[in-house]
Design a protein around this motif. Structure first.
Motif, mmCIF file in Angstrom:
data_model
loop_
_atom_site.group_PDB
_atom_site.id
_atom_site.type_symbol
_atom_site.label_atom_id
_atom_site.label_comp_id
_atom_site.label_asym_id
_atom_site.label_seq_id
_atom_site.Cartn_x
_atom_site.Cartn_y
_atom_site.Cartn_z
ATOM 1 N N ALA A 106 37.856 36.107 53.726
ATOM 2 C CA ALA A 106 38.150 36.724 54.702
ATOM 3 C C ALA A 106 36.938 37.446 54.879
ATOM 4 C CB ALA A 106 39.221 36.943 55.085
ATOM 5 N N VAL A 107 36.038 38.091 53.998
ATOM 6 C CA VAL A 107 34.672 39.039 54.344
ATOM 7 C C VAL A 107 33.774 38.169 54.276
ATOM 8 C CG1 VAL A 107 34.175 41.131 53.049
ATOM 9 C CG2 VAL A 107 36.875 40.980 52.821
ATOM 10 N N MET B 50 46.422 45.337 42.148
ATOM 11 C CA MET B 50 46.166 44.328 42.936
ATOM 12 C C MET B 50 46.056 45.075 44.326
ATOM 13 S SD MET B 50 44.940 41.288 42.367
ATOM 14 C CE MET B 50 45.329 41.214 44.110
ATOM 15 N N THR B 51 46.761 45.655 44.184
ATOM 16 C CA THR B 51 47.071 46.911 46.226
ATOM 17 C C THR B 51 45.801 47.233 45.724
ATOM 18 O OG1 THR B 51 49.219 47.592 45.589
ATOM 19 C CG2 THR B 51 48.107 47.937 46.797
ATOM 20 N N THR B 52 45.113 48.073 45.595
ATOM 21 C CA THR B 52 43.895 48.586 45.139
ATOM 22 C C THR B 52 42.905 47.851 45.398
ATOM 23 O OG1 THR B 52 44.346 50.272 43.380
ATOM 24 C CG2 THR B 52 42.033 50.085 43.789
ATOM 25 N N VAL B 53 42.691 45.936 44.864
ATOM 26 C CA VAL B 53 41.479 45.272 45.278
ATOM 27 C C VAL B 53 41.631 44.750 46.471
ATOM 28 C CG1 VAL B 53 41.211 43.303 44.541
ATOM 29 C CG2 VAL B 53 41.863 44.941 42.509
ATOM 30 N N ASP C 18 39.784 45.353 50.441
ATOM 31 C CA ASP C 18 39.329 43.871 50.521
ATOM 32 C C ASP C 18 39.762 43.688 52.208
ATOM 33 O OD1 ASP C 18 37.459 43.432 48.572
ATOM 34 O OD2 ASP C 18 38.320 41.978 47.759
ATOM 35 N N LEU C 19 40.998 43.808 52.313
ATOM 36 C CA LEU C 19 41.214 43.875 53.898
ATOM 37 C C LEU C 19 41.303 44.737 54.592
ATOM 38 C CD1 LEU C 19 45.241 43.351 53.424
ATOM 39 C CD2 LEU C 19 43.809 41.438 54.412
ATOM 40 N N ALA D 241 45.340 34.955 45.976
ATOM 41 C CA ALA D 241 45.148 35.591 47.061
ATOM 42 C C ALA D 241 43.803 36.563 46.999
ATOM 43 C CB ALA D 241 46.446 36.288 47.066
ATOM 44 N N ALA D 242 43.595 36.700 46.197
ATOM 45 C CA ALA D 242 42.138 37.797 45.769
ATOM 46 C C ALA D 242 40.792 36.863 46.011
ATOM 47 C CB ALA D 242 41.728 37.928 44.456
#
Length: 468
Positions: A343-344, A123-126, A130-131, A336-337
């Motif tokens: 947001a993107v 999840m940190t990678t994903v 995207d962030l 969250a994902a």
């Protein structure tokens, strides 16, 4: 048939992205668990605890075998145990000499908490990917609209002039800090769990700690100072971080929601071809993305609240708190994902009406300039006297239906010791002269996000009148 919206064929796209949902399906979770079990056997073989041939057989088997989920469900219900059904089915397909070495000394929590660590790493990678796109889009807006003057608002009311670039820079800076937080917290959450019954590792004897190191190395995780069976702060911190991230995204969405209102009309969400705003009111262009990210953020905050409850853990193992995480961690990750992906789309496709921004500011009759005027007059009559003079002039001017300049001309003319000519009034009431440190702030954010070039701002500029 799906009972949860995240799995819905019709609505699932709103609540989870396909890549993150795949982590938490029965198949995705079981596949990850089987890989962890094979890795554990390999680590135990590394230190001479399990026969090498058994570890190799376990790895070969889990590489190709997938259990029938219906049967696995039956076995799990029959045994009343979270993983016994899986172990029974795995032993049936393993060579006889390897079956007794699978899951050797480990517990459900060793398996599932190690899975949690791997999930949080993925999840940190994903989220970082995207962030980074969302931050880049916000920074691009800050660069392009660096000088686009608009009305800043305080308590929902017109305040001071700002630029839209300043607003976007605030978003970019906040998203940037979340990227820092994601990276900085890795060492506290990407940790194997291998503790045995109560975290003492007594089952494995003298080779226990060597096994733990080998297990962690093979998974690309770190070894904690001691097993974290009852120390749920890593999970709580991560879900809380997801709440922070989605909270920022919701703030951005709420801003677009408000500024898209027809009576303001300064921003518009991107509109995909074929989108229908309203069945009964065909003229409407609803802020669907803005509403979605707000909804998702509410759900993640609720999950974060439950994650914090997990910190209160009884004795050396407590299923009441720990198993709550089985539901809230997957949910929070999926929401969250979906939020950051939305947001993107929102930021990369955002439509900015710079002319409407300036028009909205201009129609306020100069009243947002009351603060800069007060500051200028303070040099002559003191801050508090100047505040009262401008305050009274503004109240009287609004009652009379005149602009601030007209109201101030009357107030200044009647104030002893004050005299301002037309050119001075022009300067005092020019919004482009009242931006304070905004340009420097934007440049600092753009420099940090890598969007500031030598000698100026990259990307499309905007002139001082606010037109891109």
């Amino acid at each position: 048939m799906s009972a949860h919206l995240t799995d819905s064929e019709v609505y699932g796209h709103l609540w989870a992205s396909p890549e993150v949902r795949a982590l938490f399906t029965d198949g995705g979770r079981t596949s990850a668990w089987l890989d962890i079990l094979a890795t554990l056997a390999e680590a135990q073989a590394d230190v001479g605890m399990v026969p090498q041939a058994a570890a190799e057989a376990i790895r070969r088997t889990v590489t190709t075998w997938r259990p029938d989920m219906a049967e696995l469900g039956v076995r799990t219900r029959e045994t009343g145990h979270s993983t016994m059904g899986l172990i029974q089915m795995l032993q049936q397909v393993l060579p006889k000499e390897a079956g007794g070495w699978v899951y050797y000394g480990a517990t459900v929590q060793d398996l599932t908490d190690t899975w949690f660590a791997l999930v949080m790493r993925t999840m940190t990678t994903v989220l970082r990917r995207d962030l980074d796109r969302a931050r880049g889009a916000a920074a691009a807006l800050a660069s392009r609209y660096r000088n686009t003057v608009m009305c800043g608002r305080s308590h929902g009311q017109p305040g001071l002039p700002i630029t839209f670039g300043f607003k976007a820079a605030v978003w970019a800076a906040e998203l940037d800090r979340h990227l820092d937080r994601l990276e900085e917290g890795r060492s506290r959450r990407e940790l194997v769990q291998i503790g045995g019954g109560l975290g003492t590792m007594e089952f494995w004897g003298a080779e226990a700690e060597s096994m733990s190191v080998a297990f962690a190395d093979r998974l690309g995780l770190a070894v904690p100072a001691l097993p974290w069976l009852t120390a749920r702060d890593g999970v709580a911190e991560f879900v809380s971080l997801l709440a922070l991230v989605t909270g920022t995204v919701a703030k951005i969405g709420d801003e677009v929601y408000e500024l898209q209102r027809e009576e303001i009309g300064e921003l518009r969400e991107p509109l995909a071809e074929g989108t229908v705003g309203s069945i009964t009111m065909p003229h409407k262009r609803n802020p669907e993305l803005s509403e979605l990210v707000n909804t998702l953020a509410r759900l993640v905050r609720a999950d974060a609240s439950l994650a914090l409850e997990g910190l209160v853990h009884g004795h050396e193992r407590d299923g009441r708190a720990w198993k709550t995480e089985w539901l809230i961690l997957p949910e929070a990750c999926m929401y969250a994902a979906a939020s950051v992906a939305a947001a993107v789309r929102l930021l990369e496709g955002l439509e900015v009406d710079a002319e409407r921004m300036r028009a909205n500011l201009d129609r306020l009759g100069g009243y947002p300039m009351s603060g800069p005027v007060m500051r200028a007059l303070s040099d002559h009559i003191g801050k508090h006297t100047a505040q009262m003079l401008v305050h009274r002039a503004a109240l009287e001017g609004r009652e009379r239906g005149v602009d601030l300049r007209t109201a101030l001309e009357s107030a200044v003319a009647s104030a002893p010791g004050l005299a301002l000519d037309a050119a001075q009034f022009d300067r005092l009431l020019d919004p482009d002269r009242a931006l304070g440190s905004i340009p420097r702030f934007i440049d600092a954010v753009l420099a940090r996000t890598g969007r500031l070039s030598v000698g100026g701002v990259t990307g499309g500029g905007a002139d001082g009148c606010g037109h891109p």
